[in-house]
Design a protein around this motif. Sequence first.
Motif, short mmCIF file in Angstrom:
data_model
loop_
_atom_site.label_atom_id
_atom_site.label_comp_id
_atom_site.label_asym_id
_atom_site.label_seq_id
_atom_site.Cartn_x
_atom_site.Cartn_y
_atom_site.Cartn_z
N PHE A 84 0.86 -1.18 0.00
CA PHE A 84 0.00 0.00 0.00
C PHE A 84 0.90 1.23 0.00
O PHE A 84 1.73 1.40 0.90
CB PHE A 84 -0.89 0.04 1.25
CG PHE A 84 -1.94 -1.02 1.29
CD1 PHE A 84 -3.24 -0.75 0.89
CD2 PHE A 84 -1.64 -2.31 1.72
CE1 PHE A 84 -4.23 -1.73 0.93
CE2 PHE A 84 -2.61 -3.29 1.77
CZ PHE A 84 -3.91 -3.00 1.37
N THR A 85 0.73 2.07 -1.01
CA THR A 85 1.55 3.28 -1.11
C THR A 85 0.64 4.50 -1.21
O THR A 85 0.01 4.73 -2.25
CB THR A 85 2.48 3.23 -2.34
OG1 THR A 85 3.26 2.03 -2.31
CG2 THR A 85 3.40 4.44 -2.35
N ASP A 86 0.54 5.24 -0.12
CA ASP A 86 -0.26 6.47 -0.09
C ASP A 86 -1.67 6.26 -0.63
O ASP A 86 -2.17 7.04 -1.45
CB ASP A 86 0.44 7.59 -0.87
CG ASP A 86 1.81 7.91 -0.33
OD1 ASP A 86 2.04 7.70 0.88
OD2 ASP A 86 2.67 8.38 -1.11
N LYS A 87 -2.33 5.21 -0.15
CA LYS A 87 -3.68 4.90 -0.61
C LYS A 87 -4.69 5.72 0.20
O LYS A 87 -4.83 5.54 1.40
CB LYS A 87 -3.97 3.41 -0.45
CG LYS A 87 -3.14 2.52 -1.37
CD LYS A 87 -3.50 2.79 -2.83
CE LYS A 87 -2.75 1.86 -3.76
NZ LYS A 87 -3.16 2.06 -5.17
N PRO A 88 -5.42 6.63 -0.46
CA PRO A 88 -6.28 7.58 0.27
C PRO A 88 -7.62 6.99 0.70
O PRO A 88 -8.14 6.05 0.10
CB PRO A 88 -6.49 8.70 -0.75
CG PRO A 88 -6.43 8.00 -2.07
CD PRO A 88 -5.42 6.90 -1.92
N TYR A 89 -8.16 7.59 1.75
CA TYR A 89 -9.51 7.27 2.22
C TYR A 89 -10.11 8.54 2.82
O TYR A 89 -9.39 9.48 3.20
CB TYR A 89 -9.50 6.15 3.27
CG TYR A 89 -8.86 6.56 4.57
CD1 TYR A 89 -9.59 7.22 5.56
CD2 TYR A 89 -7.50 6.33 4.81
CE1 TYR A 89 -9.00 7.62 6.75
CE2 TYR A 89 -6.91 6.72 5.99
CZ TYR A 89 -7.66 7.37 6.96
OH TYR A 89 -7.06 7.78 8.12
N THR A 90 -11.42 8.56 2.94
CA THR A 90 -12.13 9.68 3.58
C THR A 90 -13.19 9.12 4.52
O THR A 90 -13.96 8.24 4.13
CB THR A 90 -12.81 10.59 2.54
OG1 THR A 90 -11.83 11.14 1.66
CG2 THR A 90 -13.56 11.73 3.23
N LEU A 91 -13.21 9.62 5.74
CA LEU A 91 -14.24 9.27 6.72
C LEU A 91 -15.05 10.53 7.01
O LEU A 91 -14.49 11.55 7.40
CB LEU A 91 -13.61 8.73 8.00
CG LEU A 91 -12.82 7.43 7.86
CD1 LEU A 91 -12.10 7.10 9.17
CD2 LEU A 91 -13.75 6.29 7.47
N THR A 92 -16.36 10.45 6.81
CA THR A 92 -17.23 11.61 6.98
C THR A 92 -18.15 11.41 8.17
O THR A 92 -18.89 10.42 8.23
CB THR A 92 -18.06 11.86 5.72
OG1 THR A 92 -17.18 12.07 4.60
CG2 THR A 92 -18.94 13.10 5.89
N LEU A 93 -18.09 12.34 9.09
CA LEU A 93 -18.94 12.32 10.28
C LEU A 93 -20.11 13.27 10.08
O LEU A 93 -19.92 14.45 9.77
CB LEU A 93 -18.13 12.75 11.51
CG LEU A 93 -18.92 12.97 12.81
CD1 LEU A 93 -19.52 11.66 13.31
CD2 LEU A 93 -18.03 13.60 13.87
N THR A 94 -21.33 12.76 10.25
CA THR A 94 -22.53 13.59 10.19
C THR A 94 -23.12 13.70 11.58
O THR A 94 -23.41 12.69 12.22
CB THR A 94 -23.57 13.00 9.22
OG1 THR A 94 -23.00 12.94 7.90
CG2 THR A 94 -24.82 13.87 9.18
N VAL A 95 -23.26 14.93 12.05
CA VAL A 95 -23.79 15.20 13.39
C VAL A 95 -25.15 15.88 13.27
O VAL A 95 -25.32 16.79 12.46
CB VAL A 95 -22.82 16.11 14.18
CG1 VAL A 95 -23.42 16.46 15.55
CG2 VAL A 95 -21.47 15.44 14.35
#
Length: 200
Positions: A84-95
């Motif tokens: 794995f080389t700089d594999k991006p992800y995004t986690l979005t929190l909804t409040v």
Amino acid sequence: MRYKPAVLFGIALFCLSANAARADHIQWSYSWSRSPDQVYADGSTTSYVALTSESEVGAGGNTDVVAANLSVFSDAPDAAPANFTDKPYTLTLTVTDGDSNVAGSLAFTGEFNGQVSSQSSNVSIFFTGQNTQSLTLGQHLYTVTIDAYAPPGPPGSTNVGSIGAHAVVAVQTLPEPSSIFLAAMAVPAGVYWRRRRRTG
């Protein structure tokens, strides 16, 4: 009826402290989503890290939350692990604020690095965005810090890894407009009153 500046100042402080005291009893809810749901190793379609989402959960006051659980899948041999080389992800929190029913979202980004095989997992993460973010919903200020990581075990592990195990949601009640007005009026009035007593 006219109040002395000291009385006005005391009323303002009482209003501000009362708002702060109510922070522990604020009701709200949250959910997490992830993108992508599977982060694949370099050039692979069979080795990846799977991220879970979180359906809406009720909460009150300050609390820790888990952003995502992590599991590793791979059929790569130990002699030639998948990278794995700089594999991006995004986690979005909804409040969602309980009092106003107003909702807002915060996005936290990061990258996976490391190696996995059919019998091993050595994966790290790097937070690429702001670890601490805030948003105002209704009369409440929500501050979220995400900076914790528990690495996943090898494929087939019962215990999974996680991101955000120690993320803290800090909730504070913002001062009512009337409280701000009283505080703004009381402070200069108090200064004037002290000067008047000295010169009088």
